[in-house]
Design a protein around this motif. Structure first.
Motif, short mmCIF file in Angstrom:
data_model
loop_
_atom_site.label_atom_id
_atom_site.label_comp_id
_atom_site.label_asym_id
_atom_site.label_seq_id
_atom_site.Cartn_x
_atom_site.Cartn_y
_atom_site.Cartn_z
N SER A 51 82.67 -39.09 5.88
CA SER A 51 81.78 -38.57 4.85
C SER A 51 82.61 -37.83 3.79
O SER A 51 83.76 -37.46 4.02
CB SER A 51 80.76 -37.61 5.46
OG SER A 51 81.38 -36.38 5.81
N TYR A 53 82.08 -34.88 2.96
CA TYR A 53 82.32 -33.54 3.52
C TYR A 53 83.52 -33.53 4.45
O TYR A 53 84.33 -32.58 4.41
CB TYR A 53 81.06 -33.03 4.25
CG TYR A 53 79.97 -32.64 3.29
CD1 TYR A 53 79.92 -31.37 2.74
CD2 TYR A 53 79.01 -33.58 2.90
CE1 TYR A 53 78.92 -31.01 1.84
CE2 TYR A 53 78.02 -33.22 2.00
CZ TYR A 53 77.98 -31.94 1.47
OH TYR A 53 77.00 -31.59 0.58
N ASP A 54 83.68 -34.57 5.27
CA ASP A 54 84.86 -34.67 6.13
C ASP A 54 86.13 -34.69 5.29
O ASP A 54 87.10 -33.99 5.58
CB ASP A 54 84.83 -35.96 6.97
CG ASP A 54 83.69 -36.01 7.97
OD1 ASP A 54 83.22 -34.94 8.41
OD2 ASP A 54 83.26 -37.15 8.30
N ALA A 56 86.53 -33.71 2.12
CA ALA A 56 86.70 -32.43 1.41
C ALA A 56 87.26 -31.36 2.34
O ALA A 56 88.17 -30.60 1.96
CB ALA A 56 85.38 -31.99 0.79
N ASP A 57 86.73 -31.28 3.56
CA ASP A 57 87.22 -30.28 4.52
C ASP A 57 88.69 -30.51 4.85
O ASP A 57 89.48 -29.56 4.86
CB ASP A 57 86.39 -30.33 5.82
CG ASP A 57 85.00 -29.73 5.66
OD1 ASP A 57 84.74 -29.05 4.65
OD2 ASP A 57 84.17 -29.96 6.57
N ARG A 66 89.98 -24.70 -1.59
CA ARG A 66 88.73 -25.43 -1.40
C ARG A 66 88.64 -26.66 -2.32
O ARG A 66 88.90 -26.58 -3.51
CB ARG A 66 87.54 -24.52 -1.66
CG ARG A 66 86.21 -25.19 -1.38
CD ARG A 66 85.04 -24.24 -1.60
NE ARG A 66 83.79 -24.90 -1.34
CZ ARG A 66 83.14 -25.64 -2.24
NH1 ARG A 66 83.63 -25.83 -3.43
NH2 ARG A 66 81.99 -26.21 -1.91
N PRO A 69 82.94 -30.93 -2.11
CA PRO A 69 82.41 -32.25 -1.73
C PRO A 69 81.88 -33.04 -2.93
O PRO A 69 82.02 -34.26 -2.96
CB PRO A 69 81.30 -31.92 -0.73
CG PRO A 69 81.70 -30.61 -0.15
CD PRO A 69 82.35 -29.86 -1.29
N ASN A 70 81.29 -32.36 -3.92
CA ASN A 70 80.78 -33.07 -5.10
C ASN A 70 81.89 -33.81 -5.84
O ASN A 70 81.67 -34.92 -6.34
CB ASN A 70 80.06 -32.12 -6.06
CG ASN A 70 78.70 -31.71 -5.53
OD1 ASN A 70 78.16 -32.35 -4.63
ND2 ASN A 70 78.16 -30.65 -6.09
N TYR A 73 82.64 -36.86 -3.77
CA TYR A 73 81.59 -37.87 -3.96
C TYR A 73 81.81 -38.67 -5.24
O TYR A 73 81.69 -39.89 -5.25
CB TYR A 73 80.19 -37.23 -4.01
CG TYR A 73 79.50 -37.13 -2.69
CD1 TYR A 73 79.18 -38.26 -1.94
CD2 TYR A 73 79.16 -35.89 -2.17
CE1 TYR A 73 78.53 -38.16 -0.72
CE2 TYR A 73 78.52 -35.77 -0.94
CZ TYR A 73 78.20 -36.91 -0.23
OH TYR A 73 77.57 -36.82 0.98
#
Length: 155
Positions: A51, A53-54, A56-57, A66, A69-70, A73
């Motif tokens: 994902s 989020y995965d 981005a993390d 940081r 996530p956007n 995407y």
């Protein structure tokens, strides 16, 4: 179901996959930035769909700051549009296209137990699906078929 191709292409991995993705993206008129390379490299290291989020993390950890996530995407959407990544719609997750720039309809076998998603290329199925849509006056842009079930290891 046998995998069939109307054309020949080379499956890439590792550094050659990143290089092939960069070439495909720049040949389409887009820029290959450091962030795009980082997102693609992170996506490519995953064997199962990842994902935003995965990604981005993981990038936040490796970069020490940081990553939103956007932003990931937006980059993933660009990759899908340019055939560098494939989107598993039902899980909102992505896989690197191991033959960047080659356009294939997304046909996935998705395991409900372990999450593995196997991408199939089958020109006959693609022609049939596109033909059915066209016969009904619908212009297919990006057909996606997902077959949910259990992979060989989980069955």
């Amino acid at each position: 179901m046998a995998e069939t191709h109307a054309h020949a292409h080379k499956e890439h991995s590792g550094e050659t996959l990143i290089e092939a993705a960069r070439n495909a993206l720049t040949n389409s008129g887009e820029q290959w930035t450091g962030m795009r390379e980082s997102v693609f490299a992170e996506l490519a290291r995953h064997e199962r769909p990842a994902s935003a989020y995965d990604i981005a993390d993981n990038l936040s950890k490796t970069r020490g700051k940081r990553v939103a996530p956007n932003s990931v995407y937006r980059i993933l959407d660009l990759f899908v549009t340019n055939n560098l990544a494939l989107r598993v719609e039902s899980s909102n997750a992505y896989l690197a296209n191991t033959h960047p720039g080659c356009e294939h309809d997304c046909i996935f076998l998705v395991c409900d137990e372990c999450g593995e998603a196997t991408h199939l290329d089958d020109e006959e199925v693609s022609r049939t699906v596109r033909g059915l849509a066209s016969a009904r006056g619908f212009k297919p842009e990006r057909p996606v078929l997902e077959i949910r079930g259990l992979c060989r290891a989980c069955a």
